[in-house]
Design an enzyme around this catalytic site. Structure first.
Site, PDB file in Angstrom:
ATOM      1  CG  HIS A 125       0.662   3.510  -2.375  1.00 10.08           C
ATOM      2  ND1 HIS A 125       1.348   4.526  -1.767  1.00 10.08           N
ATOM      3  CD2 HIS A 125       1.432   2.409  -2.219  1.00 10.08           C
ATOM      4  CE1 HIS A 125       2.479   4.080  -1.271  1.00 10.08           C
ATOM      5  NE2 HIS A 125       2.553   2.797  -1.531  1.00 10.08           N
ATOM      6  CG  HIS A 177       6.726   1.683   4.643  1.00 11.08           C
ATOM      7  ND1 HIS A 177       5.360   1.844   4.679  1.00 11.08           N
ATOM      8  CD2 HIS A 177       7.003   1.102   3.444  1.00 11.08           C
ATOM      9  CE1 HIS A 177       4.831   1.372   3.563  1.00 11.08           C
ATOM     10  NE2 HIS A 177       5.805   0.928   2.798  1.00 11.08           N
TER      11      HIS A 177
END
Length: 606
Positions: free
Chosen positions: A264, A492
């Site tokens: 990630h 985000h």
């Protein structure tokens, strides 16, 4: 009625009882890719946009739709309705849905997590769905809102007005121009204004290779690029297929040996003729992440090359950033990164004023427990901050775009481990816990956003997870960003901080890829003698002492950028606004048909 019930009683199906089952041993960790296959989307999106769903640092449950395309699930599923619990070992190229629960060993993996799919909610006269994929309803922001950016959107400029902290937000279309002053688009980052790129590495979770290549200036478009990713099997094959037209793109696969972990981390390493630069950011390398979402990044100074014959310890910063970056890269155990480890060692990183906070998958004991995750953050806060007068009244704030499973009550991980880390100031260990504000968009925040309901595809909090932790929602606060002019660009970005009681000062600030999950931050095991981390994550910590300050002043009006400002840009309004009794957190697999969004659409998961 308790706040738990106000913010968390939902019934969609009776299929949640087997929500705790893990996939069979050896189930393939499949795609996290943007794809070209038309999804069974509740709101149609243009064919040029990729659809993804990002994990809470681990894996997520539910049907994703909207502006992203991250599949974090270790098993792939059809995007069309399927009976609950039915697993698909393969799908046609890339439905792009993430359909597993949050992150831990109690995380579940199910067909679509909904049992029988919910019926399509009837739409009122103003609530409609786009008839075909290429035709969306008229936009209140203009005919070219969906695809075309303003003419000045790609005008590159070096943000030199106020780069004390080197923390930047991204450009957002649909906002007044002043709110993009000092903000960066990916084309700005790769612009010749920052250096003559010779080679680069792109660490990320989700890629659109063709789009990424186009973001480089034409003169750099064929320079070697190394992609560091976490895809396996079919997903890896699709990623490699994307790159076939681009022979200068190579790949490095991150090792993910613990179930439900993801790669990630979002980082760029840029090697120039003039030196070297690091960018640590929150955006995936797909178009949708760079246009109408709130994102953040730290951009390093241009690091010059050290004189030949310099010692191995030369070029280190007071924050030991060079050492920590090299240790993070070494944790991949990847031959493809060896030349970059050597290359970084040859540069002077001494100007760096932030600390690196990374996560790398594994189980750690003894001193290694403090190498990664939230225990790494705890150690840095213990060693580099100091107690403050009345600090028990200084709340901790967490802001994120995805949520994992926290356990049956707050004592299990959120307050028992994570809040203790965020509360650390200096070496004293006996302090009352401060209040905790968790910022996560409500349904109405998503509905009224620039993207409307499709923005919810980037907020993968599932009803299966939410139903098991309604206690968590009493901590929730609205996503509001009016101070930065960005209240309607859904987040985000992921940020964590400690603020003064009047929210005018910060004791520290962190921007990171890590969402609110145990997979991302790590969780203690074996009575606290071991920590287990599932995912790769990366962020930078700002500590006032590294800037010769006692606290960071908050810049209440950061736009337009001013050279006279010494304040820190917080990407949302302070003080945080608690959920009202009528507010509910956005949950992406619950239909929203009672009120249309900013584009006249409703949200009906399939």
């Amino acid at each position: 009625m308790s706040q738990d019930s106000q913010h968390g009683k939902w019934t969609i199906s009776s299929s949640d009882d087997d929500d705790e089952r893990l996939p069979p041993s050896g189930a393939p960790p499949e795609s996290r890719r943007p794809t070209d296959t038309k999804p069974a989307s509740p709101v149609r999106v243009p064919a040029t946009m990729k659809v993804e769903a990002e994990p809470a640092g681990g894996h997520v449950t539910s049907v994703a739709s909207g502006s992203e395309a991250r599949q974090s699930d270790p098993v792939k599923y059809e995007s069309s309705p399927a009976p609950a619990g039915k697993r698909k070992s393969d799908v046609s190229e890339g439905t792009g849905w993430a359909l597993s629960d949050s992150d831990e060993g109690d995380g579940d993996v199910k067909g679509n997590g909904l049992g029988d799919p919910p019926k399509r909610a009837p739409s009122g006269p103003k609530a409609k769905k786009a008839k075909v994929e290429s035709e969306r309803p008229p936009s209140p922001h203009g005919r070219t809102y969906y695809i075309d950016e303003p003419q000045d959107f790609f005008e590159s400029c070096v943000p030199c007005l106020n780069d004390t902290y080197r923390f930047y937000l991204n450009k957002v279309t649909g906002l007044d121009r002043k709110y993009n002053a000092g903000a960066l688009h990916i084309r700005d980052i790769l612009s010749p204004l920052f250096g003559t790129i010779k080679e680069s590495v792109q660490f990320n979770y989700c890629f659109d290779i063709a789009w990424m290549v186009k973001q480089f200036p034409s003169e750099f478009r064929d320079r070697p690029v190394l992609i560091v990713h976490g895809d396996k099997r079919e997903a890896k094959a699709r990623l490699l297929q994307q790159a076939q037209p681009f022979p200068h793109v190579r790949f490095c696969q991150a090792k993910l040996d613990i179930a439900f972990g993801t790669h990630h981390t979002k980082m760029m390493l840029l090697w120039y003729e003039e030196g070297f630069r690091v960018i640590i950011l929150t955006s995936n390398l797909i178009r949708a992440d760079w246009y109408q979402k709130t994102q953040g990044m730290w951009m390093s100074p241009l690091f010059p090359r050290l004189p030949e014959g310099s010692s191995a310890s030369a070029g280190e910063s007071p924050t030991f950033f060079k050492r920590d970056l090299l240790e993070y890269l070494a944790s991949y155990r990847a031959p493809e990164l060896e030349e970059w480890i050597q290359r970084i060692g040859e540069h002077d990183l001494s100007e760096t004023r932030v600390h690196l906070v990374g996560s790398s998958p594994g189980r750690y004991v003894g001193p290694d427990m403090e190498r990664w995750g939230h225990l790494r953050l705890r150690k840095l806060l213990r060693d580099h901050t100091n107690p403050l007068p009345g600090e028990e009244r200084w709340p901790v704030i967490g802001q994120f775009s995805s949520i994992g499973s926290m356990g049956p009550d707050k004592s299990k991980w959120l307050c028992g481990e994570f809040q203790r880390t965020l509360s650390t100031l200096g070496k004293s260990s006996l302090r009352p816990d401060p209040s905790m504000h968790l910022l996560y968009p409500s349904v109405d925040d998503v509905r009224t956003s620039l993207e409307g309901y499709p923005a919810g595809g980037s907020l993968p909090y599932s009803v299966q997870t939410a139903q098991k932790q309604t206690w968590l929602h009493s901590f929730f606060h609205r996503w509001k960003a009016d101070a930065t002019g960005r209240s309607h660009a859904m987040p985000h970005i992921k940020t964590y901080m400690r603020a003064s009681p009047d929210f005018s000062q910060l004791a520290w600030f962190l921007v990171t890829s890590a969402n609110l999950s145990k997979a991302a931050w790590g969780a203690l095991e074996k009575n606290g003698s071991q920590v287990m981390v599932r995912s790769y994550e990366l962020g930078v910590l700002y500590v006032p002492s590294d800037f010769n300050l006692k606290t960071f002043p908050v810049d209440r009006n950061p736009f337009p950028v001013s050279s006279s400002s010494s304040g820190f840009t917080v990407p949302f309004d302070l003080p945080p606004t608690s959920y009202s009794p009528k507010d509910q957190p956005w949950i992406w697999n619950i239909p929203q048909a009672q009120a249309p969004d900013t584009h006249g659409n409703i949200w009906v998961p399939s």
